[in-house]
Scaffold this active site. Structure first.
Site, PDB file in Angstrom:
ATOM      1  N   GLU A   1       0.864  -1.195   0.000  1.00  0.00           N
ATOM      2  CA  GLU A   1       0.000   0.000   0.000  1.00  0.00           C
ATOM      3  C   GLU A   1       0.895   1.239   0.000  1.00  0.00           C
ATOM      4  OE1 GLU A   1      -2.946  -0.289   3.121  1.00  0.00           O
ATOM      5  OE2 GLU A   1      -4.049  -1.838   2.040  1.00  0.00           O
TER       6      GLU A   1
ATOM      7  N   HIS B   1      -9.433   9.503   2.293  1.00  0.00           N
ATOM      8  CA  HIS B   1      -8.993   8.417   1.412  1.00  0.00           C
ATOM      9  C   HIS B   1      -9.298   8.845  -0.013  1.00  0.00           C
ATOM     10  CE1 HIS B   1      -8.266   4.510  -0.293  1.00  0.00           C
ATOM     11  NE2 HIS B   1      -7.968   4.002   0.888  1.00  0.00           N
TER      12      HIS B   1
ATOM     13  N   ARG C   1      -0.915   8.983   1.296  1.00  0.00           N
ATOM     14  CA  ARG C   1      -2.351   9.180   1.092  1.00  0.00           C
ATOM     15  C   ARG C   1      -2.754  10.653   1.059  1.00  0.00           C
ATOM     16  NH1 ARG C   1      -5.806   5.163   4.577  1.00  0.00           N
ATOM     17  NH2 ARG C   1      -4.870   3.686   3.141  1.00  0.00           N
TER      18      ARG C   1
ATOM     19  N   HIS D   1     -11.858   9.465   6.054  1.00  0.00           N
ATOM     20  CA  HIS D   1     -11.559   8.041   6.247  1.00  0.00           C
ATOM     21  C   HIS D   1     -11.075   7.720   7.653  1.00  0.00           C
ATOM     22  CE1 HIS D   1     -10.342   4.031   5.059  1.00  0.00           C
ATOM     23  NE2 HIS D   1      -9.084   4.264   5.380  1.00  0.00           N
TER      24      HIS D   1
ATOM     25  N   ARG E   1      -1.602   9.190   8.665  1.00  0.00           N
ATOM     26  CA  ARG E   1      -1.406   7.777   9.026  1.00  0.00           C
ATOM     27  C   ARG E   1      -0.913   6.969   7.836  1.00  0.00           C
ATOM     28  NH1 ARG E   1      -4.797   3.270   8.464  1.00  0.00           N
ATOM     29  NH2 ARG E   1      -6.248   4.699   7.461  1.00  0.00           N
TER      30      ARG E   1
HETATM   31  C1  SIN Z   1      -7.432   0.675   2.274  1.00  0.00           C
HETATM   32  O1  SIN Z   1      -7.647  -0.539   2.184  1.00  0.00           O
HETATM   33  O2  SIN Z   1      -7.182   1.401   1.324  1.00  0.00           O
HETATM   34  C2  SIN Z   1      -7.525   1.309   3.620  1.00  0.00           C
HETATM   35  C3  SIN Z   1      -6.429   0.852   4.471  1.00  0.00           C
HETATM   36  C4  SIN Z   1      -6.225   1.813   5.595  1.00  0.00           C
HETATM   37  O3  SIN Z   1      -6.901   2.836   5.651  1.00  0.00           O
HETATM   38  O4  SIN Z   1      -5.342   1.553   6.406  1.00  0.00           O
END
Ligand code: SIN
Length: 469
Positions: free
Chosen positions: A107, A222, A264, A322, A357
């Protein structure tokens, strides 16, 4: 011991405190309304042979823009591999590769693939399934469903009990160890990836109890919520970009210049700017091909319901509230400034996340801090229960549409002094009889006080930002 909230943090606390008796209060049925249940991407832990906790620590600190507490980051990230083993011992089944090792996804802003997942993209639901079974099998845990806590009694700086609304009428419970594990605030916004009921109830209770709140201005948006409807939007996990999806607009142009997996806050701002410029924003998932349905079964079902085939068609997305990095300020014991009042999970501000975060660090924090809070509470010698003063049941906490509108307009991805002043003036007028407005006012005050841009808090009137643009 009283635990308010039955998501991952609350249930880990209850399990860790056994055999000490616990009352686990949840506003609905156990598992309902917990954002943990919706978590897709997974839980981050440095368990790969190519990985190291020091790298995970460095990625967390970098994402947090210098505002993380390094001691807390080190403590929590180092406990990652061990908490994964604990979760497996409770019955969580993380996905494994063909050779039997734990499967690891990637991620944003992680330099190694370290996102463990369950049932592809239903990680939260898998963890919740196992923890709920473990909770039900633990005799020391009394689950009290449909108990919505409306007040925390405090005497001489100590928490001494709670007052909850239940179908049978008001319920007063005396106890001097109380954990808030009530989740976040996405429901205060018109577009969110959280359950609509997540309106910061724990923060409102803590605020009324006189507990210190911190970092309230840091709200993570998000970038890829499914852009259909309003309210609680479906999430298209960042893990989808980890598998090769990229941002495009209605012309097919890749507007992120290859930085689709940037932190993010950066990506949310870019997506928001592109929408503001009159474009539409999509996630092009076609490179993932037919694997999409097996790697992301829940998202494939979400797309099917929306009439989108992610193997062939781009998915329309938009930024949505988010995760709240701010919250009830807690110390290394997860205790707030009110003695005996603890907080864990999204409602807490531990210092792990700083201004932004790192993805999938939240389930990690919830599991570790929930467990640790449960242990500390169980070890504290119980004091004789106090008698609680009579109190009429306060009105339910709600987020009025006007409040959501103010938060969405003035405390979203981009903020400025003019909008924040308007929000503060309006919220001040609402705050006298509305705990949600009082909380939003505190958030707006924090955002107004931070006049520069950092992490998820972006001031469009910040001169340094204008220069950068
Ligand atoms: C996601 O799956 O994109 C969210 C994961 C997160 O917010 O830690």
């Amino acid at each position: 011991m009283i635990i308010i909230g039955a998501g991952v943090a609350g249930m880990m606390a209850a399990l860790a405190s056994a055999p000490a008796p616990v009352r686990l209060l949840t506003a609905g049925k156990i598992g309902e309304g917990a954002a943990s249940q919706w978590s897709q991407g997974g839980i981050a832990a440095a368990i790969g042979a190519d990985d190291h906790v020091d790298l995970h620590i460095a990625d967390t600190l970098a994402a947090g823009h210098g505002l993380c507490d390094p001691t807390v980051v080190s403590r929590i990230i180092k406990a990652g591999p061990e908490i994964i083993a604990t979760l497996e011992a409770y019955g969580v089944r993380f996905d494994r590769t063909e050779d039997g090792t734990l499967a690891r996804g990637l991620e944003a802003a992680h330099r190694r693939p370290r996102i463990l997942h369950g049932n592809g993209d239903a990680t939260g639901a898998e963890i919740m399934r196992a923890l709920m079974a473990a909770v039900r099998a633990t005799p020391s845990i009394q689950v009290i469903e449909q108990a919505a806590v409306r007040h925390i009694f405090v005497e001489e700086g100590r928490a001494i009990g709670v007052l909850a609304a239940t179908p049978g009428g008001p319920l007063s419970l005396a106890d001097d160890q109380i954990l808030l594990a009530t989740g976040g605030i996405g429901g205060l916004f018109a577009y969110s990836t959280n359950p609509e009921s997540a309106i910061g109830q724990g923060l409102m209770l803590a605020q009324a109890a006189g507990a210190k709140l911190a970092d309230l201005e840091f709200i993570q948006f998000h970038p890829t919520a499914l852009a259909i409807g309003t309210g609680a939007l479906k999430l298209i996990s960042e893990a989808v970009r980890g598998e090769g999806a990229v941002f495009i607009d209605e012309t097919g142009t890749r507007f992120m210049d290859g930085a689709d997996l940037a932190p993010r806050d950066v990506v949310a701002r870019a997506a928001f700017d592109h929408l503001q410029a009159g474009h539409q924003v999509f996630l092009d998932t076609t490179s993932i091909g037919a694997r999409f349905a097996t790697r992301f079964p829940a998202i494939a079902a979400i797309c099917a319901q929306a009439g989108i085939d992610p193997v062939r068609q781009p998915i329309p997305v938009r930024p949505a509230a988010h995760y709240h990095m701010g919250g009830v300020a807690v110390d290394a014991q997860n205790e707030s400034s009110v003695t005996g009042l603890f907080a864990a999970g999204e409602v807490a501000r531990t210092g792990l996340h700083g201004a932004n975060r790192l993805a999938s660090n939240s389930l990690l924090e919830a599991a570790i801090c929930g467990r640790d809070a449960g242990r500390v509470m169980a070890e504290r010698a119980a004091r004789p229960a106090r008698s609680l003063p009579p109190l009429p049941l306060p009105a339910p906490m709600i987020a009025r549409p006007a409040l959501r509108d103010l938060m969405t307009r003035h405390l979203g991805v981009l903020r400025d002094a003019h909008g924040l002043a308007a929000a503060r003036a309006a919220l001040s007028r609402m705050a006298s009889d509305d705990p949600a407005a009082r909380l939003c006012l505190a958030i707006a005050e924090a955002a107004a006080a931070r006049t520069d841009s950092v992490g998820a808090h972006t001031r469009r009137d910040d001169a340094s930002m204008r220069r950068a643009a």
